[in-house]
Design a protein around this motif. Structure first.
Motif, PDB file in Angstrom:
ATOM      1  N   MET A 127      61.730 104.233  44.239  1.00 23.52           N
ATOM      2  CA  MET A 127      61.651 104.959  45.499  1.00 23.52           C
ATOM      3  C   MET A 127      60.203 105.134  45.950  1.00 23.52           C
ATOM      4  O   MET A 127      59.944 105.397  47.138  1.00 23.52           O
ATOM      5  CB  MET A 127      62.348 106.312  45.381  1.00 23.52           C
ATOM      6  CG  MET A 127      62.453 107.068  46.685  1.00 23.52           C
ATOM      7  SD  MET A 127      63.496 108.549  46.608  1.00 23.52           S
ATOM      8  CE  MET A 127      65.119 107.813  46.857  1.00 23.52           C
ATOM      9  N   VAL A 128      59.256 104.975  45.048  1.00 22.62           N
ATOM     10  CA  VAL A 128      57.840 105.048  45.416  1.00 22.62           C
ATOM     11  C   VAL A 128      57.484 104.024  46.496  1.00 22.62           C
ATOM     12  O   VAL A 128      56.490 104.171  47.209  1.00 22.62           O
ATOM     13  CB  VAL A 128      56.928 104.843  44.186  1.00 22.62           C
ATOM     14  CG1 VAL A 128      57.010 106.021  43.251  1.00 22.62           C
ATOM     15  CG2 VAL A 128      57.268 103.545  43.465  1.00 22.62           C
ATOM     16  N   HIS A 129      58.308 102.966  46.614  1.00 22.12           N
ATOM     17  CA  HIS A 129      58.053 101.908  47.588  1.00 22.12           C
ATOM     18  C   HIS A 129      58.861 102.084  48.878  1.00 22.12           C
ATOM     19  O   HIS A 129      58.648 101.345  49.837  1.00 22.12           O
ATOM     20  CB  HIS A 129      58.397 100.546  46.975  1.00 22.12           C
ATOM     21  CG  HIS A 129      57.784 100.308  45.639  1.00 22.12           C
ATOM     22  ND1 HIS A 129      56.418 100.296  45.426  1.00 22.12           N
ATOM     23  CD2 HIS A 129      58.350 100.079  44.414  1.00 22.12           C
ATOM     24  CE1 HIS A 129      56.168 100.069  44.137  1.00 22.12           C
ATOM     25  NE2 HIS A 129      57.328  99.940  43.516  1.00 22.12           N
ATOM     26  N   PHE A 130      59.771 103.038  48.914  1.00 24.81           N
ATOM     27  CA  PHE A 130      60.666 103.191  50.068  1.00 24.81           C
ATOM     28  C   PHE A 130      59.947 103.837  51.246  1.00 24.81           C
ATOM     29  O   PHE A 130      59.181 104.796  51.076  1.00 24.81           O
ATOM     30  CB  PHE A 130      61.870 104.069  49.708  1.00 24.81           C
ATOM     31  CG  PHE A 130      62.801 103.486  48.682  1.00 24.81           C
ATOM     32  CD1 PHE A 130      62.571 102.252  48.097  1.00 24.81           C
ATOM     33  CD2 PHE A 130      63.918 104.200  48.286  1.00 24.81           C
ATOM     34  CE1 PHE A 130      63.441 101.727  47.139  1.00 24.81           C
ATOM     35  CE2 PHE A 130      64.796 103.696  47.334  1.00 24.81           C
ATOM     36  CZ  PHE A 130      64.558 102.454  46.768  1.00 24.81           C
ATOM     37  N   SER A 131      60.230 103.365  52.439  1.00 20.73           N
ATOM     38  CA  SER A 131      59.681 103.976  53.649  1.00 20.73           C
ATOM     39  C   SER A 131      60.343 105.330  53.896  1.00 20.73           C
ATOM     40  O   SER A 131      61.443 105.602  53.394  1.00 20.73           O
ATOM     41  CB  SER A 131      59.899 103.050  54.853  1.00 20.73           C
ATOM     42  OG  SER A 131      61.270 102.710  54.989  1.00 20.73           O
ATOM     43  N   ASN A 158      53.585 110.153  46.514  1.00 21.86           N
ATOM     44  CA  ASN A 158      52.892 111.329  47.060  1.00 21.86           C
ATOM     45  C   ASN A 158      51.626 110.868  47.784  1.00 21.86           C
ATOM     46  O   ASN A 158      50.602 111.523  47.769  1.00 21.86           O
ATOM     47  CB  ASN A 158      52.540 112.315  45.941  1.00 21.86           C
ATOM     48  CG  ASN A 158      51.941 113.607  46.467  1.00 21.86           C
ATOM     49  OD1 ASN A 158      52.488 114.234  47.361  1.00 21.86           O
ATOM     50  ND2 ASN A 158      50.798 114.021  45.909  1.00 21.86           N
ATOM     51  N   TYR A 159      51.750 109.702  48.427  1.00 18.75           N
ATOM     52  CA  TYR A 159      50.601 109.076  49.074  1.00 18.75           C
ATOM     53  C   TYR A 159      50.827 109.011  50.586  1.00 18.75           C
ATOM     54  O   TYR A 159      51.733 108.314  51.051  1.00 18.75           O
ATOM     55  CB  TYR A 159      50.403 107.661  48.520  1.00 18.75           C
ATOM     56  CG  TYR A 159      49.211 106.925  49.077  1.00 18.75           C
ATOM     57  CD1 TYR A 159      47.918 107.322  48.748  1.00 18.75           C
ATOM     58  CD2 TYR A 159      49.377 105.836  49.925  1.00 18.75           C
ATOM     59  CE1 TYR A 159      46.815 106.647  49.255  1.00 18.75           C
ATOM     60  CE2 TYR A 159      48.283 105.156  50.436  1.00 18.75           C
ATOM     61  CZ  TYR A 159      47.002 105.571  50.100  1.00 18.75           C
ATOM     62  OH  TYR A 159      45.910 104.901  50.605  1.00 18.75           O
ATOM     63  N   PRO A 160      50.029 109.735  51.374  1.00 17.23           N
ATOM     64  CA  PRO A 160      50.181 109.734  52.836  1.00 17.23           C
ATOM     65  C   PRO A 160      49.599 108.460  53.444  1.00 17.23           C
ATOM     66  O   PRO A 160      48.596 108.484  54.162  1.00 17.23           O
ATOM     67  CB  PRO A 160      49.416 110.988  53.269  1.00 17.23           C
ATOM     68  CG  PRO A 160      48.352 111.141  52.233  1.00 17.23           C
ATOM     69  CD  PRO A 160      48.957 110.664  50.930  1.00 17.23           C
ATOM     70  N   ALA A 161      50.248 107.357  53.176  1.00 18.39           N
ATOM     71  CA  ALA A 161      49.730 106.050  53.574  1.00 18.39           C
ATOM     72  C   ALA A 161      49.730 105.871  55.090  1.00 18.39           C
ATOM     73  O   ALA A 161      50.587 106.420  55.785  1.00 18.39           O
ATOM     74  CB  ALA A 161      50.582 104.955  52.942  1.00 18.39           C
ATOM     75  N   PRO A 162      48.800 105.084  55.606  1.00 19.91           N
ATOM     76  CA  PRO A 162      48.841 104.729  57.036  1.00 19.91           C
ATOM     77  C   PRO A 162      50.167 104.033  57.348  1.00 19.91           C
ATOM     78  O   PRO A 162      50.662 103.240  56.544  1.00 19.91           O
ATOM     79  CB  PRO A 162      47.655 103.767  57.190  1.00 19.91           C
ATOM     80  CG  PRO A 162      46.737 104.104  56.060  1.00 19.91           C
ATOM     81  CD  PRO A 162      47.629 104.504  54.918  1.00 19.91           C
ATOM     82  N   ARG A 174      52.404 101.910  47.024  1.00 21.89           N
ATOM     83  CA  ARG A 174      53.104 103.149  47.405  1.00 21.89           C
ATOM     84  C   ARG A 174      53.305 103.208  48.909  1.00 21.89           C
ATOM     85  O   ARG A 174      52.400 102.894  49.683  1.00 21.89           O
ATOM     86  CB  ARG A 174      52.305 104.375  46.944  1.00 21.89           C
ATOM     87  CG  ARG A 174      52.667 104.940  45.596  1.00 21.89           C
ATOM     88  CD  ARG A 174      53.069 103.944  44.575  1.00 21.89           C
ATOM     89  NE  ARG A 174      53.437 104.565  43.303  1.00 21.89           N
ATOM     90  CZ  ARG A 174      53.854 103.875  42.256  1.00 21.89           C
ATOM     91  NH1 ARG A 174      53.951 102.556  42.313  1.00 21.89           N
ATOM     92  NH2 ARG A 174      54.183 104.486  41.135  1.00 21.89           N
ATOM     93  N   ASN A 175      54.500 103.625  49.298  1.00 21.80           N
ATOM     94  CA  ASN A 175      54.793 103.812  50.706  1.00 21.80           C
ATOM     95  C   ASN A 175      54.425 105.232  51.124  1.00 21.80           C
ATOM     96  O   ASN A 175      54.085 106.073  50.296  1.00 21.80           O
ATOM     97  CB  ASN A 175      56.277 103.535  50.979  1.00 21.80           C
ATOM     98  CG  ASN A 175      56.493 102.854  52.328  1.00 21.80           C
ATOM     99  OD1 ASN A 175      55.881 103.221  53.324  1.00 21.80           O
ATOM    100  ND2 ASN A 175      57.367 101.858  52.355  1.00 21.80           N
ATOM    101  N   ASN A 205      44.954 109.632  40.629  1.00 23.66           N
ATOM    102  CA  ASN A 205      45.365 111.021  40.485  1.00 23.66           C
ATOM    103  C   ASN A 205      46.269 111.451  41.635  1.00 23.66           C
ATOM    104  O   ASN A 205      46.026 111.118  42.792  1.00 23.66           O
ATOM    105  CB  ASN A 205      44.130 111.925  40.445  1.00 23.66           C
ATOM    106  CG  ASN A 205      44.453 113.328  39.974  1.00 23.66           C
ATOM    107  OD1 ASN A 205      45.297 113.518  39.090  1.00 23.66           O
ATOM    108  ND2 ASN A 205      43.785 114.311  40.540  1.00 23.66           N
ATOM    109  N   GLU A 206      47.348 112.169  41.295  1.00 18.86           N
ATOM    110  CA  GLU A 206      48.273 112.749  42.274  1.00 18.86           C
ATOM    111  C   GLU A 206      48.913 111.696  43.182  1.00 18.86           C
ATOM    112  O   GLU A 206      49.282 111.983  44.322  1.00 18.86           O
ATOM    113  CB  GLU A 206      47.569 113.813  43.121  1.00 18.86           C
ATOM    114  CG  GLU A 206      47.048 114.983  42.294  1.00 18.86           C
ATOM    115  CD  GLU A 206      46.519 116.124  43.145  1.00 18.86           C
ATOM    116  OE1 GLU A 206      46.328 115.919  44.362  1.00 18.86           O
ATOM    117  OE2 GLU A 206      46.306 117.224  42.600  1.00 18.86           O
ATOM    118  N   LEU A 207      49.103 110.482  42.682  1.00 23.16           N
ATOM    119  CA  LEU A 207      49.675 109.412  43.500  1.00 23.16           C
ATOM    120  C   LEU A 207      51.177 109.571  43.683  1.00 23.16           C
ATOM    121  O   LEU A 207      51.718 109.212  44.731  1.00 23.16           O
ATOM    122  CB  LEU A 207      49.383 108.049  42.865  1.00 23.16           C
ATOM    123  CG  LEU A 207      49.849 106.823  43.653  1.00 23.16           C
ATOM    124  CD1 LEU A 207      49.107 106.725  44.979  1.00 23.16           C
ATOM    125  CD2 LEU A 207      49.649 105.544  42.827  1.00 23.16           C
TER     126      LEU A 207
END
Length: 217
Positions: A127-131, A158-162, A174-175, A205-207
């Motif tokens: 799920m780390v890869h799910f949009s 937990n990554y606020p990716a663009p 990570r999504n 850290n905290e990813l």
């Protein structure tokens, strides 16, 4: 947006997320890291141990490295994946467990799993890869298939990716997701947050985050 438009968009998102994993070398390499989830002193195992394993579903089972552990803990296990190749691999790997049910998913919901039919859902390192739209929809559908008092354990980003680039360009692929956003989606789905822990991953850290949710009884 109509229901058909929303479903079409979810299907498009699922195709983008799922495409890189059809025949990935990741599965072989991941085997050596399975202990990260199952050691008794790890956050994952601590949360997993809180679930009722009467009827378990694993989302995105891959090549069954986690299912092999869980099959020893229950006699009712459903494995779901969007790739038939992964399900075939698991059928061979787990042939000693004839009670396992194999279900091809659509990549954004738990269909065709029956309403209130499972006591536990888990999804590790996927799920780390799910949009965000896919995560939101899975949580809504988790509330449908969980029995009252049932729980879901999700390992998510937990990554606020663009939002304007493919998730594969982000750290550890990570999504876009955060602990706060995941909790909001869960609560909107009618699920209760039991525990949520931010964790490091791959030296970042905290990813990531692992969150245990419950459908109120």
């Amino acid at each position: 947006m109509t229901n058909s438009d929303s479903t079409k968009k979810l299907g498009e998102s699922a195709a983008i997320v799922g495409a890189p994993w059809a025949k990935s070398s990741y599965y072989d390499d991941a085997e050596r890291w399975t202990f990260i989830f199952w050691d008794e002193d790890k956050s994952f195992r601590h949360l997993f141990n809180q679930m009722d394993l009467t009827s378990v579903l694993e989302l995105s089972c891959g090549h069954g490295r986690h299912a092999e552990c869980v099959a020893k803990m229950t006699d009712r296990l459903t494995l779901m994946d969007v790739h038939n190749g992964n399900l075939d691999f698991c059928r061979d790997r787990l042939r000693a467990y004839p009670f396992i049910r194999y279900v091809k998913g659509d990549g954004y919901s738990f269909e065709p799993i029956e309403q209130e039919s499972v006591t536990a859902i888990f999804c590790y390192d996927s799920m780390v890869h799910f949009s965000p739209d896919i995560v939101e929809n899975y949580l809504k559908d988790a509330a449908r298939i969980l029995r009252p008092g049932g729980m879901g354990l999700f390992h998510h980003s937990n990554y606020p990716a663009p939002m304007d680039r493919h998730y594969g360009r982000n750290p550890q692929a990570r999504n876009h997701m955060t602990k706060k956003l995941f909790e909001a989606y869960a609560k909107n789905a009618g699920l209760t947050i039991r525990e949520s822990n931010i964790i490091p991953w791959g030296g970042v850290n905290e990813l990531d985050c692992v969150t245990l949710v419950e459908r109120p009884g």
